[in-house]
Design a protein around this motif. Structure first.
Motif, PDB file in Angstrom:
ATOM      1  N   ARG A 192      36.070  14.206  24.933  1.00  0.00           N
ATOM      2  CA  ARG A 192      34.855  14.967  24.325  1.00  0.00           C
ATOM      3  C   ARG A 192      34.878  15.297  23.062  1.00  0.00           C
ATOM      4  N   LEU A 193      35.896  15.951  22.517  1.00  0.00           N
ATOM      5  CA  LEU A 193      36.137  16.688  21.195  1.00  0.00           C
ATOM      6  C   LEU A 193      37.044  15.816  20.072  1.00  0.00           C
ATOM      7  N   GLY A 194      37.633  14.822  20.565  1.00  0.00           N
ATOM      8  CA  GLY A 194      38.505  13.797  19.802  1.00  0.00           C
ATOM      9  C   GLY A 194      39.317  14.601  18.721  1.00  0.00           C
ATOM     10  N   PRO A 195      40.270  15.517  19.308  1.00  0.00           N
ATOM     11  CA  PRO A 195      41.267  16.201  18.465  1.00  0.00           C
ATOM     12  C   PRO A 195      42.109  15.205  17.796  1.00  0.00           C
ATOM     13  N   ASP A 196      42.661  15.450  16.790  1.00  0.00           N
ATOM     14  CA  ASP A 196      43.733  14.658  16.123  1.00  0.00           C
ATOM     15  C   ASP A 196      45.198  14.822  16.832  1.00  0.00           C
ATOM     16  N   VAL A 197      45.418  15.961  17.600  1.00  0.00           N
ATOM     17  CA  VAL A 197      46.588  16.174  18.114  1.00  0.00           C
ATOM     18  C   VAL A 197      46.115  17.013  19.352  1.00  0.00           C
ATOM     19  N   ALA A 198      47.116  16.894  20.421  1.00  0.00           N
ATOM     20  CA  ALA A 198      47.050  17.802  21.754  1.00  0.00           C
ATOM     21  C   ALA A 198      48.620  18.205  21.689  1.00  0.00           C
ATOM     22  N   ALA A 243      46.869   9.654  26.945  1.00  0.00           N
ATOM     23  CA  ALA A 243      47.301   8.351  26.061  1.00  0.00           C
ATOM     24  C   ALA A 243      46.366   7.117  26.612  1.00  0.00           C
ATOM     25  N   LEU A 244      46.242   7.259  27.962  1.00  0.00           N
ATOM     26  CA  LEU A 244      45.242   6.344  28.653  1.00  0.00           C
ATOM     27  C   LEU A 244      43.816   6.827  28.182  1.00  0.00           C
ATOM     28  N   HIS A 245      43.438   7.779  28.185  1.00  0.00           N
ATOM     29  CA  HIS A 245      41.962   8.156  28.208  1.00  0.00           C
ATOM     30  C   HIS A 245      41.654   8.548  26.801  1.00  0.00           C
ATOM     31  N   ALA A 246      42.494   9.062  26.007  1.00  0.00           N
ATOM     32  CA  ALA A 246      42.013   9.661  24.720  1.00  0.00           C
ATOM     33  C   ALA A 246      43.149   8.830  23.417  1.00  0.00           C
ATOM     34  N   PRO A 247      43.075   7.611  23.564  1.00  0.00           N
ATOM     35  CA  PRO A 247      44.511   7.166  22.922  1.00  0.00           C
ATOM     36  C   PRO A 247      44.272   7.504  21.235  1.00  0.00           C
ATOM     37  N   GLU A 248      43.274   7.973  20.786  1.00  0.00           N
ATOM     38  CA  GLU A 248      43.242   8.263  19.423  1.00  0.00           C
ATOM     39  C   GLU A 248      43.779   9.742  19.233  1.00  0.00           C
ATOM     40  N   THR A 249      43.989  10.589  20.260  1.00  0.00           N
ATOM     41  CA  THR A 249      44.740  11.757  19.969  1.00  0.00           C
ATOM     42  C   THR A 249      46.090  11.731  20.277  1.00  0.00           C
ATOM     43  N   ARG A 250      47.037  12.086  19.224  1.00  0.00           N
ATOM     44  CA  ARG A 250      48.346  12.037  19.420  1.00  0.00           C
ATOM     45  C   ARG A 250      48.881  13.504  20.282  1.00  0.00           C
ATOM     46  N   VAL A 251      49.757  13.187  21.110  1.00  0.00           N
ATOM     47  CA  VAL A 251      50.433  14.293  21.984  1.00  0.00           C
ATOM     48  C   VAL A 251      51.709  14.748  21.574  1.00  0.00           C
ATOM     49  N   VAL A 252      51.953  15.823  21.501  1.00  0.00           N
ATOM     50  CA  VAL A 252      53.250  16.597  20.849  1.00  0.00           C
ATOM     51  C   VAL A 252      53.359  17.526  22.308  1.00  0.00           C
ATOM     52  N   LEU A 253      54.554  17.312  22.893  1.00  0.00           N
ATOM     53  CA  LEU A 253      55.010  17.833  23.939  1.00  0.00           C
ATOM     54  C   LEU A 253      55.658  19.286  23.597  1.00  0.00           C
ATOM     55  N   ILE A 254      55.470  20.546  24.257  1.00  0.00           N
ATOM     56  CA  ILE A 254      56.104  21.771  23.627  1.00  0.00           C
ATOM     57  C   ILE A 254      56.569  22.557  24.867  1.00  0.00           C
ATOM     58  N   SER A 255      57.466  23.190  24.629  1.00  0.00           N
ATOM     59  CA  SER A 255      58.045  24.152  25.769  1.00  0.00           C
ATOM     60  C   SER A 255      58.980  25.183  25.346  1.00  0.00           C
ATOM     61  N   ALA A 256      59.083  26.035  26.079  1.00  0.00           N
ATOM     62  CA  ALA A 256      60.056  27.257  25.677  1.00  0.00           C
ATOM     63  C   ALA A 256      61.397  26.822  25.777  1.00  0.00           C
ATOM     64  N   HIS A 257      61.704  25.708  26.329  1.00  0.00           N
ATOM     65  CA  HIS A 257      63.011  25.257  26.527  1.00  0.00           C
ATOM     66  C   HIS A 257      63.293  24.380  25.492  1.00  0.00           C
ATOM     67  N   GLY A 258      64.600  24.005  24.990  1.00  0.00           N
ATOM     68  CA  GLY A 258      64.802  23.203  23.966  1.00  0.00           C
ATOM     69  C   GLY A 258      64.940  21.816  24.084  1.00  0.00           C
ATOM     70  N   LEU A 259      64.970  20.976  23.272  1.00  0.00           N
ATOM     71  CA  LEU A 259      65.067  19.554  23.718  1.00  0.00           C
ATOM     72  C   LEU A 259      66.156  19.120  24.220  1.00  0.00           C
ATOM     73  N   ASP A 260      67.352  19.670  24.091  1.00  0.00           N
ATOM     74  CA  ASP A 260      68.647  19.338  24.630  1.00  0.00           C
ATOM     75  C   ASP A 260      68.226  19.494  26.335  1.00  0.00           C
ATOM     76  N   GLU A 261      67.318  20.292  26.918  1.00  0.00           N
ATOM     77  CA  GLU A 261      67.389  20.483  28.142  1.00  0.00           C
ATOM     78  C   GLU A 261      66.126  19.361  28.535  1.00  0.00           C
ATOM     79  N   LEU A 262      65.639  18.991  27.722  1.00  0.00           N
ATOM     80  CA  LEU A 262      64.311  18.020  28.161  1.00  0.00           C
ATOM     81  C   LEU A 262      64.160  16.519  27.449  1.00  0.00           C
ATOM     82  N   ASP A 263      65.253  16.377  26.890  1.00  0.00           N
ATOM     83  CA  ASP A 263      65.460  14.991  26.044  1.00  0.00           C
ATOM     84  C   ASP A 263      65.066  13.926  27.150  1.00  0.00           C
TER      85      ASP A 263
END
Length: 119
Positions: free
Chosen positions: A45-51, A70-90
């Motif tokens: 609905r909103l078409g944000p640049d990033v989620a 990615a399937l339903h709103a491909p124009e919105t780029r996704v950035v994953l976030i977490s309280a954990h570091g990338l080393d735990e979620l690579d």
């Protein structure tokens, strides 16, 4: 004009503090979602640049949410976030269609823009 952002997290406290931080740095937070279904509906609905999507979204998997976005709103780029570091979620992040990952402690407009631009 700055980036338009959708925040996807199950913590009201994080949503409020991230909104204050990002808006103070010039980003427009156009919506909050607390679930994957809500995130997809708002992104369409909103078409944000990033989620910005929490990896641990309550009972849901943020990586699965990133796939739905990615399937339903491909124009919105996704950035994953977490309280954990990338080393735990690579491995988890590598399997997702997200543009990348940021620890919540590093969240900021400059970090998001650098990630989206591949810097």
């Amino acid at each position: 004009m700055g980036l338009r952002c959708l925040l996807v997290d199950d913590s009201d406290g994080f949503l409020a503090s991230a909104t204050r931080l990002l808006e103070a740095q010039g980003m427009a937070v156009v919506g909050w979602a607390r679930s994957g279904a809500e995130a997809v509906a708002l992104a369409v609905r909103l078409g944000p640049d990033v989620a910005l999507v929490d990896v641990e979204l309550g009972e849901e998997d943020g990586v699965a949410v990133s796939r739905e976005l990615a399937l339903h709103a491909p124009e919105t780029r996704v950035v994953l976030i977490s309280a954990h570091g990338l080393d735990e979620l690579d491995d988890v992040v590598a399997e997702s269609p997200a543009a990348g990952f940021l620890p919540k402690m590093s969240l900021g407009v400059a970090a998001i823009e650098a990630l989206l631009l591949g810097l």
